[in-house]
Scaffold this active site. Structure first.
Site, PDB file in Angstrom:
ATOM      1  N   GLU A 152       5.845 -41.820 -20.111  1.00 36.02           N
ATOM      2  CA  GLU A 152       5.168 -43.000 -19.571  1.00 36.02           C
ATOM      3  C   GLU A 152       4.600 -42.757 -18.182  1.00 36.02           C
ATOM      4  O   GLU A 152       3.578 -43.329 -17.809  1.00 36.02           O
ATOM      5  CB  GLU A 152       6.106 -44.212 -19.487  1.00 36.02           C
ATOM      6  CG  GLU A 152       6.508 -44.784 -20.826  1.00 36.02           C
ATOM      7  CD  GLU A 152       7.853 -44.271 -21.257  1.00 36.02           C
ATOM      8  OE1 GLU A 152       8.069 -43.043 -21.154  1.00 36.02           O
ATOM      9  OE2 GLU A 152       8.683 -45.083 -21.688  1.00 36.02           O
ATOM     10  N   HIS A 197      16.210 -49.094 -16.194  1.00 36.32           N
ATOM     11  CA  HIS A 197      17.496 -48.488 -16.574  1.00 36.32           C
ATOM     12  C   HIS A 197      18.474 -48.421 -15.403  1.00 36.32           C
ATOM     13  O   HIS A 197      19.241 -47.466 -15.292  1.00 36.32           O
ATOM     14  CB  HIS A 197      17.276 -47.073 -17.140  1.00 36.32           C
ATOM     15  CG  HIS A 197      16.643 -47.079 -18.490  1.00 36.32           C
ATOM     16  ND1 HIS A 197      17.353 -47.316 -19.639  1.00 36.32           N
ATOM     17  CD2 HIS A 197      15.355 -46.911 -18.868  1.00 36.32           C
ATOM     18  CE1 HIS A 197      16.535 -47.272 -20.679  1.00 36.32           C
ATOM     19  NE2 HIS A 197      15.322 -47.037 -20.247  1.00 36.32           N
ATOM     20  N   ASP A 211      10.987 -44.186 -17.604  1.00 35.84           N
ATOM     21  CA  ASP A 211      10.618 -44.745 -18.909  1.00 35.84           C
ATOM     22  C   ASP A 211      10.943 -46.236 -18.982  1.00 35.84           C
ATOM     23  O   ASP A 211      11.769 -46.753 -18.245  1.00 35.84           O
ATOM     24  CB  ASP A 211      11.360 -44.005 -20.026  1.00 35.84           C
ATOM     25  CG  ASP A 211      12.865 -44.060 -19.844  1.00 35.84           C
ATOM     26  OD1 ASP A 211      13.317 -43.993 -18.675  1.00 35.84           O
ATOM     27  OD2 ASP A 211      13.580 -44.186 -20.839  1.00 35.84           O
ATOM     28  N   GLU A 212      10.274 -46.890 -19.900  1.00 32.58           N
ATOM     29  CA  GLU A 212      10.642 -48.229 -20.338  1.00 32.58           C
ATOM     30  C   GLU A 212      10.832 -49.226 -19.213  1.00 32.58           C
ATOM     31  O   GLU A 212      11.854 -49.907 -19.125  1.00 32.58           O
ATOM     32  CB  GLU A 212      11.935 -48.149 -21.162  1.00 32.58           C
ATOM     33  CG  GLU A 212      11.814 -47.237 -22.351  1.00 32.58           C
ATOM     34  CD  GLU A 212      13.139 -47.036 -23.068  1.00 32.58           C
ATOM     35  OE1 GLU A 212      13.111 -46.383 -24.112  1.00 32.58           O
ATOM     36  OE2 GLU A 212      14.160 -47.526 -22.593  1.00 32.58           O
ATOM     37  N   VAL A 213       9.838 -49.329 -18.325  1.00 30.96           N
ATOM     38  CA  VAL A 213       9.945 -50.320 -17.256  1.00 30.96           C
ATOM     39  C   VAL A 213       9.449 -51.665 -17.765  1.00 30.96           C
ATOM     40  O   VAL A 213       8.327 -51.784 -18.252  1.00 30.96           O
ATOM     41  CB  VAL A 213       9.138 -49.871 -16.019  1.00 30.96           C
ATOM     42  CG1 VAL A 213       9.335 -50.867 -14.883  1.00 30.96           C
ATOM     43  CG2 VAL A 213       9.564 -48.480 -15.598  1.00 30.96           C
TER      44      VAL A 213
END
Lengths: 597, 597
Positions: free
Chosen positions: B394, B281, B341-343
């Site tokens: 996460e 992000h 999050d969301e790597v």
């Protein structure tokens, strides 16, 4: 329609460069090159060049052409000149010192001449179903010329002219040498607002009329009363709003309010068609008019509740005669919408007087015959006022005898094509609203429709959807693991943007003869009022309704969603600058954000 | 949950009338009798009577009690006194001539005394996770008393006091003799706003802080930057916003802006927790900080695109050290949200330097070890600033070693219960946002969940849902004929109102020990910014976020949807009167509609 179909539409784009420097573009493509211009809805024919002219706030004028049949006494045009002059220059002044034209090297545009070519400019009239809204616009130095046969076409051309104007990198007001020849694909391009489920303050109605003009809509379908409240103030039956409105003063449209709405709309080339829906949807009518509604029975005694309008009493028809006489005078449009949808028979069935009447008339147990009986008598009453009428599709479906000029509105989103075939086969004009119930909203679910995107879109997604990871993770989080292996299946324009479904619907895509298709005179976007009021109506309607606007105005071939997206993003920013809080389509920004809450 | 379950909750209501005239009500029921009062969120304990007092704008005062540890020098309270005095009287003055108390027979309330009982009033401090927000309120003649151990509890009590005030039939400002003893169920009650996907003007942020205070929220989770834009102006690294914001001046939060947000929030007992999400992000960070992001490779050459923060360079950690030192000074709260999050690993995998580093570290092909390596070093950096941190789930799931006071935010709406069990079993505090992603919206589809309603609701529907015919017909029109035979299956509160799902979610409903459940310290409503900006954010968030507010403040037993609906409708009208454009829950009206667009 699946996204594969959607994406292949992009191939339909064509762009031809001709040696004299004109760029001919039937639609769309050009706008990706001239960053600052976006036309919405896209004109029928459009030619532009790279030659630019500057417009100075103190030197540029919008004037009546010498040979125009309209002059300064035409207040409709004077009003429009002021409005568009302000759109062109006020935004600039508001946000930065106005940089007037000062470089000698700048080519200037000093005038837009507006020429009305018909002997009757229609300046003091009202638009109608037969109105010619076509115009031709030529932007060249030193004078631009806008020609239209009447004021209505001129209004559309002024909007287009204002959309051609942009600020160059130095903030100078600029326009390119351009020719436009334009006309609407459909004559009826409407928006339905519902002022019964929630009362809408006048300010909200007027702002939406303004937004309609910006999008070249030409009908405001005013669903003014319904079961929930009766905000229309009737001079003949004042008790209807006194007792049937949410509040007798604060939640009512007075005669002055209604006049203001009609005039505000007229000045923008918009018809106001009021809907007074009967015999169902009339609970609020019953509060101010005794004996109008059918008393429901529980066994052999009245239950205290009421059903649809009572069709067996002469007093009902006396009331309707007086009421619609007033309506026909208050609303100048040649059409009234009479509703006729969703009549529930259970109350009629419970009532012994109605049962008796059914026997007398020989209707048996077929209550749709009773409904038709009522509608038939109502239509005769309205016909006597010399008005035409629109009805919801059930009236046609139930076999009521309709005047030849009746317009049937197809709203049921089930077997739409069949219904359009039936209505037009019977020779009736029709408008479509089924795909455009904009009260339906969704985000976070419709992605399921698109999960089989074409692998070709991989690069596009990666680069242009900065959110793909976030979006994917949300879907994983919802438990859809298997879809996650393909990072290309989500793309910028296929997820959460329900304007696209709206955009892709076409009123003439049903199977029918050319003659049948001609009977489709347009359509309308409906924003029913269950969940909207002054707090959220405008952003929920715009820019989704803009998608309907382009479908109804532009050529049938204008249907590429990606090209539309690019233009619509800019069009939405333009609406913001004009004070309309149109919501965003997706991630991004406008140079000037909305200044409200 | 099915609607049958939902409706049976109504049976849990209880109401005991005691002989001395007090009405004891644990929740809800009372409000249906006292039409004008609705408390939201519902206090923990609440006793009211039918004895009424009048409040005169020229006679009533909010004052510091003699033995209060806060006095007129406490500007936080002075500011709150003014705010609530205005809420109580300004609305009245605005809309009608103020009818002051003039009848001798009226019992008057002349004072609300506010008493801070702790030696330290915390007047100049900031609220924290450990803040005591409890208060006791006693409204009796001639003086009402509000007691709290510090200013934060007093703020909550002032809000409740203002909600107890109503106008009687003659427009007189009125309050009933009432006792309230109140405290929050959860210490962390947050709202996430995202200012990266769309920039939110300061005005919008402040209005939402105001709405948060009205709903007793106490954390503003400011998701301030993300891939799309970097609007936070860093004094240390000004290029981050200069190059990473949508626009370097108009779409940026300056230090003065940030201070204003923090102080405006503090005055309302709201913590501001900023989130600077890394290593994913971060696309917008890369624009203003060279070598921060990982160069992605296409085969053996850089592709020109960038991935997450580059975890293998010392310069990365030098940057983070300087950056988070500034952040820890700018934001006074004891916690920073570090994201995590969301790597996406694909870019890391493509980069030969990273591949080499993986081998050196012995990580094999497990890139989550690389992620953990980065996060671990980041946490050490932040720990050195003496801040605590929150992370998305996460980070916990990937086994990163976390400080004991870390708060793990559970957001994935898949196996939520299992995740809450795991996090709390490991001894970490947690907040829940999974059921409260309010960017998801829907209307027109969720009725399918409810089609098996209990037949008992027949009368209710008939009488209280004037729209049932319209709604039913829409569903028929969508092709669902078979459901139509039962006119009772749709009811007022079961269709299209997604606030109910929001309301029914409970952060402690998972299987776990009492000790585990204690580790759930609250939750937050998240409004991600894909589809919202200044035009539509506020009505989309409110009153749906109010449902979360009550879940997080009120007793666990407060969960009857119908009772909540009645109160929430009034609470939404109250928000309108205070200038917050909260959208309608369903058909109806407010006495004073929103005055904007």
């Amino acid at each position: 329609m699946h996204a594969q179909t959607l994406l292949s539409c992009g191939l339909l784009l064509f762009l031809v460069t001709v040696s004299n420097g004109w760029l001919f573009s039937h639609f769309g493509k050009k706008y990706q090159e001239t960053d600052d211009v976006s036309l919405w809805p896209l004109p029928q024919k459009y030619q532009t060049t790279t030659t630019t002219f500057k417009l100075g706030a103190s030197s540029f004028q919008i004037v009546h052409a010498k040979d125009s049949s309209a002059g300064p006494s035409c207040s409709l045009l004077q009003n429009a000149f002021r409005r568009y002059f302000n759109y062109i220059f006020d935004n600039v002044k508001k946000h930065r010192a106005n940089r007037d034209v000062d470089q000698e090297s700048d080519l200037q545009l000093t005038e837009l001449q507006v020429q009305i070519t018909s002997p009757d400019s229609e300046c003091d009239g009202y638009p109608s179903l037969k109105t010619d809204e076509s115009y031709r616009l030529s932007v060249d130095q030193p004078t631009a010329v806008l020609k239209a046969s009447n004021v209505w076409g001129a209004l559309r051309g002024l909007e287009t002219f204002s959309q051609l104007v942009y600020e160059d990198n130095n903030g100078a007001v600029t326009i390119n040498k351009t020719d436009v020849s334009d006309f609407p694909r459909f004559a009826y391009r409407g928006i339905l607002l519902d002022t019964s489920r929630h009362f809408l303050p006048l300010k909200v109605i007027l702002a939406n009329l303004e937004a309609m003009a910006i999008n070249k809509f030409n009908v405001f379908h005013w669903h003014i009363v319904d079961d929930h409240s009766f905000p229309f103030f009737s001079r003949t039956f004042p008790d209807l709003s006194q007792r049937g409105a949410y509040h007798p003063y604060t939640h009512v449209y007075t005669p002055a309010d209604v006049k203001m709405v009609i005039e505000f709309a007229r000045l923008r080339g918009i018809r106001v068609i009021a809907e007074f829906d009967t015999p169902g949807h009339t609970q609020s009518w019953g509060k101010g008019q005794a004996n109008l509604l059918t008393p429901c029975y529980s066994g052999s005694t009245p239950s205290g509740t009421f059903g649809p309008v009572n069709p067996i009493l002469n007093s009902t028809y006396d009331f309707m005669t007086s009421f619609f006489k007033e309506i026909s005078e208050v609303f100048p449009d040649a059409y009234i919408h009479l509703g006729g949808d969703e009549v529930d028979f259970s109350c009629w069935k419970s009532n012994p007087d109605i049962q008796k009447f059914m026997v007398e008339q020989g209707f048996g147990q077929d209550y749709s015959k009773l409904e038709s009986y009522y509608i038939q008598r109502l239509l005769d009453i309205v016909k006597a006022t010399n008005k035409g009428y629109l009805v919801w599709q059930e009236v046609f479906d139930n076999g009521v005898k309709l005047k030849a000029d009746t317009v049937v509105e197809v709203w049921m989103n089930n077997k739409v094509d069949q219904e359009l075939q039936n209505v037009t086969k019977a020779g009736f004009s029709t408008i479509l609203s089924a795909p455009w119930y904009l009260d339906y909203i969704s985000y976070g679910q419709d992605w399921q429709k698109y999960y089989k995107l074409n692998a070709d879109t991989q690069v596009h997604v990666w680069k242009e959807n900065p959110d793909y990871k976030h979006e994917m993770a949300k879907i994983t989080a919802a438990g859809f693991h298997t879809l996650l292996s393909t990072p290309w299946y989500l793309n910028r324009i296929s997820y959460g943007q329900d304007w696209q479904g709206v955009y892709k619907a076409d009123p003439q895509s049903f199977n029918g003869t050319a003659e049948q298709k001609k009977l489709v005179i347009g359509g309308e976007a409906c924003l029913w009022g269950e969940y909207v009021d002054a707090t959220n109506l405008t952003p929920r309607l715009w820019p989704r309704a803009s998608a309907v606007a382009e479908r109804l105005w532009s050529d049938e071939s204008v249907k590429d969603v990606e090209s539309a997206y690019t233009r619509l993003v800019k069009h939405r920013c333009r609406m913001l600058r004009r004070g309309i809080p149109a919501e965003p389509l997706f991630v991004g920004f406008c140079p000037y954000e909305y200044d409200g809450l």
